[in-house]
Design an enzyme around this catalytic site. Structure first.
Site, mmCIF file in Angstrom:
data_model
loop_
_atom_site.group_PDB
_atom_site.id
_atom_site.type_symbol
_atom_site.label_atom_id
_atom_site.label_comp_id
_atom_site.label_asym_id
_atom_site.label_seq_id
_atom_site.Cartn_x
_atom_site.Cartn_y
_atom_site.Cartn_z
ATOM 1 N N ALA A 46 0.782 -1.244 0.000
ATOM 2 C CA ALA A 46 0.000 0.000 0.000
ATOM 3 C C ALA A 46 0.811 1.290 0.000
ATOM 4 O O ALA A 46 0.303 2.338 -0.392
ATOM 5 C CB ALA A 46 -0.927 0.006 1.209
ATOM 6 N N PRO A 52 3.169 4.450 -0.778
ATOM 7 C CA PRO A 52 2.870 5.466 0.241
ATOM 8 C C PRO A 52 1.382 5.809 0.376
ATOM 9 O O PRO A 52 1.035 6.799 0.993
ATOM 10 C CB PRO A 52 3.645 6.677 -0.275
ATOM 11 C CG PRO A 52 3.630 6.530 -1.768
ATOM 12 C CD PRO A 52 3.640 5.064 -2.042
ATOM 13 N N GLY A 53 0.515 5.021 -0.210
ATOM 14 C CA GLY A 53 -0.900 5.189 0.109
ATOM 15 C C GLY A 53 -1.743 5.899 -0.938
ATOM 16 O O GLY A 53 -2.907 6.223 -0.672
ATOM 17 N N LYS A 74 -3.163 4.783 -3.594
ATOM 18 C CA LYS A 74 -4.373 4.027 -3.965
ATOM 19 C C LYS A 74 -5.243 3.761 -2.736
ATOM 20 O O LYS A 74 -6.475 3.781 -2.823
ATOM 21 C CB LYS A 74 -3.992 2.734 -4.683
ATOM 22 C CG LYS A 74 -3.269 3.050 -5.991
ATOM 23 C CD LYS A 74 -2.873 1.869 -6.780
ATOM 24 C CE LYS A 74 -1.962 2.284 -7.916
ATOM 25 N NZ LYS A 74 -0.583 2.674 -7.485
ATOM 26 N N ASP A 96 5.138 -9.083 5.381
ATOM 27 C CA ASP A 96 5.351 -9.574 4.027
ATOM 28 C C ASP A 96 3.958 -9.980 3.515
ATOM 29 O O ASP A 96 3.261 -10.779 4.164
ATOM 30 C CB ASP A 96 6.295 -10.787 4.057
ATOM 31 C CG ASP A 96 6.693 -11.216 2.656
ATOM 32 O OD1 ASP A 96 5.837 -11.148 1.745
ATOM 33 O OD2 ASP A 96 7.850 -11.605 2.449
ATOM 34 N N ASP A 147 -1.077 -4.100 -5.757
ATOM 35 C CA ASP A 147 -0.315 -3.195 -6.625
ATOM 36 C C ASP A 147 1.144 -3.587 -6.393
ATOM 37 O O ASP A 147 1.816 -3.031 -5.536
ATOM 38 C CB ASP A 147 -0.606 -1.749 -6.186
ATOM 39 C CG ASP A 147 0.008 -0.737 -7.124
ATOM 40 O OD1 ASP A 147 0.087 -1.020 -8.328
ATOM 41 O OD2 ASP A 147 0.404 0.348 -6.657
ATOM 42 N N CYS A 165 3.343 -1.178 -12.437
ATOM 43 C CA CYS A 165 3.740 -0.087 -13.326
ATOM 44 C C CYS A 165 4.884 -0.576 -14.213
ATOM 45 O O CYS A 165 5.792 0.158 -14.542
ATOM 46 C CB CYS A 165 4.104 1.176 -12.551
ATOM 47 S SG CYS A 165 5.417 0.946 -11.371
HETATM 48 C C1 LIG Z 1 4.172 -0.214 -6.444
HETATM 49 S S1 LIG Z 1 4.533 0.091 -4.795
HETATM 50 C C2 LIG Z 1 2.937 0.346 -4.100
HETATM 51 C C3 LIG Z 1 2.369 1.714 -4.356
HETATM 52 C C4 LIG Z 1 1.081 1.935 -3.609
HETATM 53 N N1 LIG Z 1 0.090 0.956 -3.930
HETATM 54 C C5 LIG Z 1 0.501 3.312 -3.869
HETATM 55 O O1 LIG Z 1 -0.400 3.436 -4.654
HETATM 56 O O2 LIG Z 1 0.964 4.274 -3.264
HETATM 57 C C6 LIG Z 1 4.924 -1.496 -4.239
HETATM 58 C C7 LIG Z 1 5.095 -1.597 -2.764
HETATM 59 O O3 LIG Z 1 5.265 -2.966 -2.433
HETATM 60 C C8 LIG Z 1 6.025 -3.029 -1.256
HETATM 61 N N2 LIG Z 1 6.488 -4.440 -1.113
HETATM 62 C C9 LIG Z 1 7.526 -5.035 -1.720
HETATM 63 N N3 LIG Z 1 7.584 -6.341 -1.377
HETATM 64 C C10 LIG Z 1 6.533 -6.568 -0.552
HETATM 65 C C11 LIG Z 1 6.046 -7.704 0.120
HETATM 66 N N4 LIG Z 1 6.645 -8.896 0.027
HETATM 67 N N5 LIG Z 1 4.956 -7.578 0.896
HETATM 68 C C12 LIG Z 1 4.333 -6.393 1.015
HETATM 69 N N6 LIG Z 1 4.760 -5.273 0.401
HETATM 70 C C13 LIG Z 1 5.836 -5.356 -0.382
HETATM 71 C C14 LIG Z 1 7.083 -1.990 -1.460
HETATM 72 O O4 LIG Z 1 7.605 -1.550 -0.241
HETATM 73 C C15 LIG Z 1 6.298 -0.893 -2.190
HETATM 74 O O5 LIG Z 1 5.890 0.088 -1.295
#
Ligand SMILES: C[S@@+](CC[C@H](N)C(=O)[O-])C[C@H]1O[C@@H](n2cnc3c(N)ncnc32)[C@H](O)[C@@H]1O
Length: 595
Positions: free
Chosen positions: A377, A379-380, A382, A427, A445, A502
């Protein structure tokens, strides 16, 4: 301590730098091919011949752009005896480049309008609505708000009228540009066709190209060769040089593109697998430009029209994104204003967010009172959109593995007045066990290679290799299975999973969805988004499930938005799927609407 100024010491007055008259330019005689033809190299002779042909073509059929230039040039006094502007070789070059491919500005102008394109959709009517005709999606944005939390009265009728007028104008303008583009492309193709027939397009050998790059890459020359090679590849059997293979041209093309746009060979090869030569150039050009700045209205705090009015009063020029009820595009910001520090921003009335980031949430189509998991999620961006659509009801579990990024999430939630969220830092793969079948909808996402957002992060051009993509794809598959396991099965209303990235690479998108189709009992359903191209069903040696076409792909060059992939899955039952054949039989009656 600073030095004391000596105000007695006045500089001498005289003509300023700009007022001084420059001497007439002197051109080297060697550029005149008629005077000294023997001194020119073979390639220079070809170029000179090309120039003559261009000049002849232009004299017989001057393009509109040049005629326009005459009026401007009258002021400059650069006219010949008949009042026609004499074109310099630079202008000729520019003209040829323009007709070979769209100029960067035109691509930008053309794609800019994609943001405003009226496509009949909005936050209310696009995204998630009528998935298989089973659900209605009428809760988006401010459109249906009689009165929101801040007590704003609904005057959407006015909004719609204004929007309609704007959209009609924009549509007209957009069509005009499109028509002009088409005409120009046709003229350019015809001209190039003729020139190619007369002089042939001559591309050096791969060895020569490699040698040239090692010695001293001549970027304008490489750019010209990229266009020439793309032109030959577009109709290979007709335009190629006798005895040269397509693979040789492709190798030269790849080398030149990697040098000119500074990509590593791995990524450029991947991109060349996805796009044809001409479209690839458009994609690469789009990555060289920033995307328009867009903001999303926080409908928990204000309405789009109210926000737009406040921003305009501050001198910030904004316009609506017509396919969304909450998006604004920022056309101009005064130098002394920072978008992330206006009183409206600090009051949580909007968030700076790329337009394509609206799409996964529109496809998720959460409802008031539901339980939603946003698995990655931070930095939030979505999550706050989901909360606004749910009008702070129900519950959203907003999770991210990265604790530092979670801090930004908390900050955004406070600023934007989100009160229906629980923030966790696990995780995402653990959710299958932590909260199995607990959610009505899940947004994944996923972390990805970022190949859709190269204009924001140039490092992607050179930092990604096969291992990175495989690593991403692997974790994406695991996260997606966990996301499916955290949602309960479809019950006539909910039981949906949105997968988005993305990245534009097939390995991180269609391949991940295909894996989930095999491992879990889910099916792909329409995203409800009118924007975007269909997902790949065939891609090189891969054959994906036919319903993959329901997924959406957004590219920077076609929509002037960040590259994005969105898929919507419906969970049919818990556990592993039946055999592929059983599944196919189940789905036989359920027709797939092509998008
Ligand atoms: C594409 S960004 C998300 C952007 C967010 N949805 C937004 O709209 O602001 C992907 C996120 O996945 C997190 N991430 C990476 N591996 C992860 C995991 N195994 N479990 C949960 N989050 C994870 C990263 O820290 C990153 O913040």
């Amino acid at each position: 301590m600073g030095r004391a100024a000596n105000f007695q010491d006045k500089p001498k007055k005289g003509p300023g730098r700009k007022a001084r008259k420059q001497k007439d330019p002197v051109f080297p005689r060697a550029t005149n091919d008629e005077d000294e033809p023997k001194k020119l190299s073979r390639r220079q002779r070809i170029r000179a011949r090309k120039r003559t042909l261009k000049q002849e073509a232009v004299k017989t059929n001057p393009p509109k752009k040049m005629k326009k230039m005459n009026t401007k040039q009258k002021v400059d006094g650069d006219l010949d005896s008949e009042g026609e502007h004499q074109f310099s070789s630079d202008e000729m070059e520019e003209f040829t480049n323009n007709i070979k491919t769209n100029s960067v500005e035109e691509t930008q102008a053309k794609t800019k309008f994609a943001l405003f394109e009226k496509d009949g959709s909005s936050d209310e009517d696009s995204g998630g609505g009528n998935e298989d005709g089973e659900e209605e999606n009428d809760d988006f944005g401010v459109g249906n708000e009689d009165e929101n939390d801040m007590g704003f009265q609904d005057d959407d009728d006015d909004d719609d009228d204004d929007d309609d007028d704007d959209e009609k104008d924009i549509e007209k303008l957009s069509k005009k540009i499109e028509k002009k583009e088409k005409k120009k492309r046709a003229a350019g193709d015809a001209y190039l066709e003729e020139s190619a027939e007369k002089i042939g397009i001559q591309i050096p050998s791969l060895e020569e190209v490699q040698q040239e790059d090692e010695d001293s890459p001549d970027l304008p020359n490489i750019n010209a060769r990229i266009k020439d090679t793309a032109f030959v590849l577009a109709d290979f059997s007709k335009r190629r040089e006798e005895g040269r293979s397509r693979s040789e041209y492709l190798a030269i093309f790849l080398k030149d593109l990697s040098t000119y746009y500074s990509y590593n060979t791995f990524l450029m090869e991947k991109l060349l697998d996805m796009f044809g030569p001409t479209e690839l150039i458009e994609f690469l050009e789009a990555n060289e430009l920033p995307r328009p700045v867009t903001i999303r209205t926080n409908t928990l705090k204000t309405r789009r029209k109210v926000l737009a009015t406040a921003l305009i009063a501050r001198g910030i020029d904004v316009d609506v994104i017509t396919w969304s009820k909450v998006g604004l595009i920022v056309m101009r910001t005064p130098g002394n204003v920072t978008l992330g520090a206006t009183p409206e921003y600090l009051a949580g009335q909007y968030i700076l967010q790329g337009a394509s980031s609206f799409l996964p949430v529109m496809a998720l189509a959460p409802k008031e009172g539901e339980k939603v998991l946003d698995m990655c999620a931070a930095p939030g961006g979505k999550s706050t959109h989901i909360a606004a659509i749910m009008r702070n009801t129900g519950m959203i579990v907003c999770n991210d593995l990265n604790r530092d990024r979670v801090k930004a999430l908390v900050g955004n939630f406070h600023r934007m007045g989100i009160t229906n969220a629980v923030i966790t830092s696990h995780d995402g793969r653990a959710f299958a066990k932590l909260m199995p079948r607990a959610f009505d909808r899940v947004l994944l996402d996923a972390p990805c290679s970022g190949t859709g957002v190269i204009s924001k992060d140039e490092r992607v051009k050179t930092s990604k290799d096969l291992k990175d993509v495989q690593r991403c794809s692997h974790i994406q598959k695991e996260l997606l299975l966990a996301a499916i396991d955290s949602v309960h099965k479809f019950d006539g209303q909910n039981g949906y999973i949105i997968y988005s990235t993305c990245s534009i690479l097939v390995e991180e998108n269609e391949a991940v969805i295909e894996y989930a189709l095999k491992k879990r009992n889910v099916k792909i359903v329409p995203t409800g988004l009118d924007i975007g191209k269909s997902g790949y069903v065939r891609y090189r040696q891969h054959r994906f499930h036919p319903s993959m076409q329901l997924c959406k792909r957004v590219y920077p060059h076609s929509y002037n938005m960040d590259g994005f992939f969105v898929a919507k899955l419906k969970k049919l039952s818990d556990g592993v799927p039946k055999t592929t054949q059983d599944k196919a039989e189940d789905e036989e009656d359920e027709s797939i609407t092509p998008t």
